[in-house]
Each structure stands twice: as C-alpha cells, then as structure tokens.
Design an enzyme around this catalytic site. Structure first.
Site, short mmCIF file in Angstrom:
data_model
loop_
_atom_site.label_atom_id
_atom_site.label_comp_id
_atom_site.label_asym_id
_atom_site.label_seq_id
_atom_site.Cartn_x
_atom_site.Cartn_y
_atom_site.Cartn_z
N GLY A 36 15.53 43.06 51.82
CA GLY A 36 16.25 44.17 52.45
C GLY A 36 15.48 44.64 53.68
N PHE A 37 16.03 45.64 54.31
CA PHE A 37 15.44 46.17 55.54
C PHE A 37 14.01 46.68 55.29
CE2 PHE A 37 15.33 50.56 57.49
CZ PHE A 37 14.70 50.17 58.66
N ASP A 82 15.43 39.11 45.25
CA ASP A 82 16.54 39.75 45.95
C ASP A 82 17.79 38.90 45.71
OD1 ASP A 82 16.47 41.71 48.84
OD2 ASP A 82 18.31 40.80 48.09
N LEU A 99 12.58 48.43 44.99
CA LEU A 99 13.43 48.86 46.11
C LEU A 99 14.87 48.37 45.95
CD1 LEU A 99 11.14 48.13 49.23
CD2 LEU A 99 11.09 50.10 47.74
N THR A 106 24.11 48.89 39.35
CA THR A 106 22.89 48.33 39.97
C THR A 106 21.75 49.33 39.88
OG1 THR A 106 24.30 47.23 41.58
CG2 THR A 106 21.97 47.32 42.11
N ALA A 130 11.76 53.55 44.40
CA ALA A 130 12.32 54.16 45.60
C ALA A 130 13.56 54.97 45.23
CB ALA A 130 12.68 53.09 46.62
N TYR A 164 25.78 58.12 43.75
CA TYR A 164 24.52 57.57 44.24
C TYR A 164 23.37 58.52 43.92
CZ TYR A 164 21.16 55.67 47.64
OH TYR A 164 20.06 55.15 48.25
N LYS A 196 20.37 57.77 41.17
CA LYS A 196 18.97 57.77 41.61
C LYS A 196 18.17 58.86 40.88
CE LYS A 196 18.17 54.35 44.19
NZ LYS A 196 17.08 53.44 43.77
#
Ligand code: UDP
Length: 328
Positions: free
Chosen positions: A10-11, A31, A76, A95, A117, A149, A153
């Site tokens: 990922g980024f 990933d 992450l 996920t 994260a 979301y 989290k």
C-alpha cells in the site's frame, strides 16, 4: 531486525518498507493487492532483504509462517478511503475486524510486538478540536455507511489494547491523520491525488460541500519516521498515539493551492456531499490532531510543509505518463 508489514504494498506500507531497508533491516510484506499496488514495491522486487507474499491476511497458514519469522509486525492492511468504505461496507467491516483478529491472535502465540494502524476517523463527529488520544469518540448513526470504518477501527484498537492488558502481548496503536505523498492513488477518494490529477489534466477540481471543512495533511516520510520511532520505543507499548500534521487548511484553499502550484487553468466546482458520496453523508467540519503525546515520547515533529507535500505529489504525477494520469 526482521519486520513484517501487512498491507506492505500500500501507499504507507511501501514507504515503510523503503525506510527499513535503508536502515539495513529485513522486510517481509503480505498484501492481497486489493487497494495496494504492485507498482509501489516493483523497485524492491530484487532487493535481497525484501520478501513479498501476495496473499490475504485471512490466509492463516501463510500469515503464521511470516509472523514466526519476524521480530515485529506493523499491521497496516485495511480497507481505506472514504469512497471505498461508503461503496463497500461489508468488505470494510470484515477486512478491518477479522483481519486484525487474525494478526493479533497469531502474534500472541510468540508474543511478537504489533503496531496497529488506526485512523483519525475514530474521533468521528467530536467537536473537541484538536483531538487528544484520551478524548471521546463520537460516532454517527449506523445507517450512515461512513461510520462503519470508524467503528471497525475502534474495535481494532480495543482488541490491540486488550491483548496487552490481558495477555501481555506488546501492542501500540496509532491514529493516522490524513497522510499523503507520492504513490497515493486518488482511486479511493483521497483528496490530494484527486485534485492534483484533475489540475494536471485540466479537468474540473471537485470541492465537496462548501469547501470550508478543514484537514491537516501529514507527509508520508514524516509519518513513517514516527512509526519506526514508536516501534523502537519500549514505553509506547499499551498506548494510543495520534500521528499527523497540525497545519490546518480548508479544502477550498487546498484546491486553490493545487491550482496555483500546477499552473492549471482548471475550474474549481462545488459538488454536494449527497452527490459525491451518498444521501445523508456526514463530513467532519474540522480535523486537527493534538500531537503533544507522541512529541513528548519520541520527539515527533512533522518537517514537511503543505506546499512541499503538494510539490512532491505534483512531481510524482507529472513523471507518470499522461495515460496513467488521466483515467479516473
Ligand atoms: N474532498 C473533496 N473533493 C474530492 C475528494 C475529497 O472536496 O474530490 C474532500 C472530502 O469531502 C473531505 C476532504 O476533502 O472533506 C478530505 O477527503 P479525503 O477523502 O482525502 O479524506 P477524509 O479526511 O475524508 O478521510
């Protein structure tokens, strides 16, 4: 050190991989390329200390093997991007909740340190700006997809902290505020790559709502430095840290700066939230981190200015071919 990074292509994960390899460490990533991209790690493919597994973190045997080989884990891998979350809430919840359960339970077998994260989204509609880690989280209604979301989290955070409290497995939680820089895609709605691509292509720059909502944009290089410092620091364990920049900007001002820095003739247009996301969409009017806690522990202070960040993103997209830049 041998580090495992879930979501490593990922980024943020790919920049974290670069940083650990530069330090001389060994990096393992896993990933499933759902929102990550192989392009982000293509330059590391032949690196002797870089090992990649293209698979889902819900493949427990594959993940277990990686966990066993490593000293520390950065978790992450997650569904990210407000647009994706609103469009695919089932995927987001599954996920984010199930993935974290698997990572933490495998890490617990050998008591490996895990940094999880989380996100500034968890502060939700709180008006206690700047947000402090011990402040209240204010969620909206469950009928509004966005909050799935934040809630998923927040569960990840509870679980990570519970593993430390109850089972003495070392965990650290970070709440990442808007993080930006080269390699971030605009595909999942993130504002800076979206504006930069629009400006470079001469298309309309789409400001959602009235553009008076504010954000603070942290540079990925600064954020990665903070992640490494927290992983290295024993006293970070069992705690939650904000990571971000405190330079606050309205989204309209951001659009104007992108326009100026790219020298674009693009028109700035206003798009109602209902049209941009879904009916009844709620945005946060202000999002600013209090970073005094991480500053006190590891001396974190973001170095890159917003203009510096924008220039790095503009350079990244200018260097790509027009074909890669144009499609949305
Ligand atoms: N935004 C915008 N135009 C876009 C994409 C996003 O005006 O094309 C706004 C969005 O509504 C939000 C801010 O920019 O107020 C930051 O959006 P992003 O999705 O990057 O991150 P968020 O802070 O919402 O997680």
């Amino acid at each position: 050190m041998r580090v495992l990074i879930t979501g490593g292509s990922g980024f943020i994960g790919s920049h974290l991989s670069d940083a650990y390899l530069e330090r001389g460490d060994e990096v393992f990533i896993i990933d499933d390329l759902s929102t990550g991209s192989f392009d982000n790690i293509a330059h590391l493919k032949k690196h002797p200390r870089f090992h990649y597994t293209i698979d889902s973190i819900s493949n427990q045997p594959a993940l277990a093997e990686l966990v066993d080989q490593c000293d520390a884990i950065f978790h992450l891998a997650a569904a990210v991007g407000v647009k994706l979350i609103v469009e695919s809430p089932v995927r987001t919840i599954e996920t984010n909740v199930h993935g974290t359960e698997v990572v933490l339970s495998l890490a617990n077998k050998k008591k490996k340190k895990v940094l999880v994260a989380s996100t500034s989204e968890v502060y939700g509609l709180s008006a206690e700006v700047p947000f402090r880690e011990d402040g209240n989280l204010v969620m909206g209604a469950t009928t509004k997809g966005r909050w799935s979301y934040a809630c998923s989290k927040a569960i990840d955070e509870f679980l990570a902290l519970a593993y430390w409290k109850e089972k003495k497995m070392p965990t650290v939680v970070v709440r990442l505020f808007n993080t930006v820089g080269p390699r971030q895609t605009g595909q999942y709605g993130m504002v800076i790559p979206t504006f930069v691509k629009q400006a470079l292509a001469g298309r309309q720059i789409t400001v959602y709502g009235d553009g008076q909502q504010t954000r603070c944009f942290g540079y990925v290089g600064d954020v990665v430095g903070a992640l490494i410092k927290l992983m290295d620091h024993e006293d970070a364990v069992g705690q939650v840290f904000n990571i971000g920049s405190s330079e606050e900007v309205t989204i309209l001002e951001l659009a104007n700066r992108v326009k100026k820095l790219t020298g674009s003739e693009s028109e700035i247009t206003f798009v109602p939230y209902d049209e941009a996301y879904e009916e009844g969409f709620e945005d946060m009017p202000r999002r600013v981190p209090d970073i005094s806690k991480i500053n006190a522990l590891v001396g974190f202070q973001p170095k890159m200015t917003l203009d510096g960040i924008l220039q790095s993103v503009i350079r990244f997209y200018t260097e790509q071919s027009p074909i890669a830049r144009n499609p949305e």
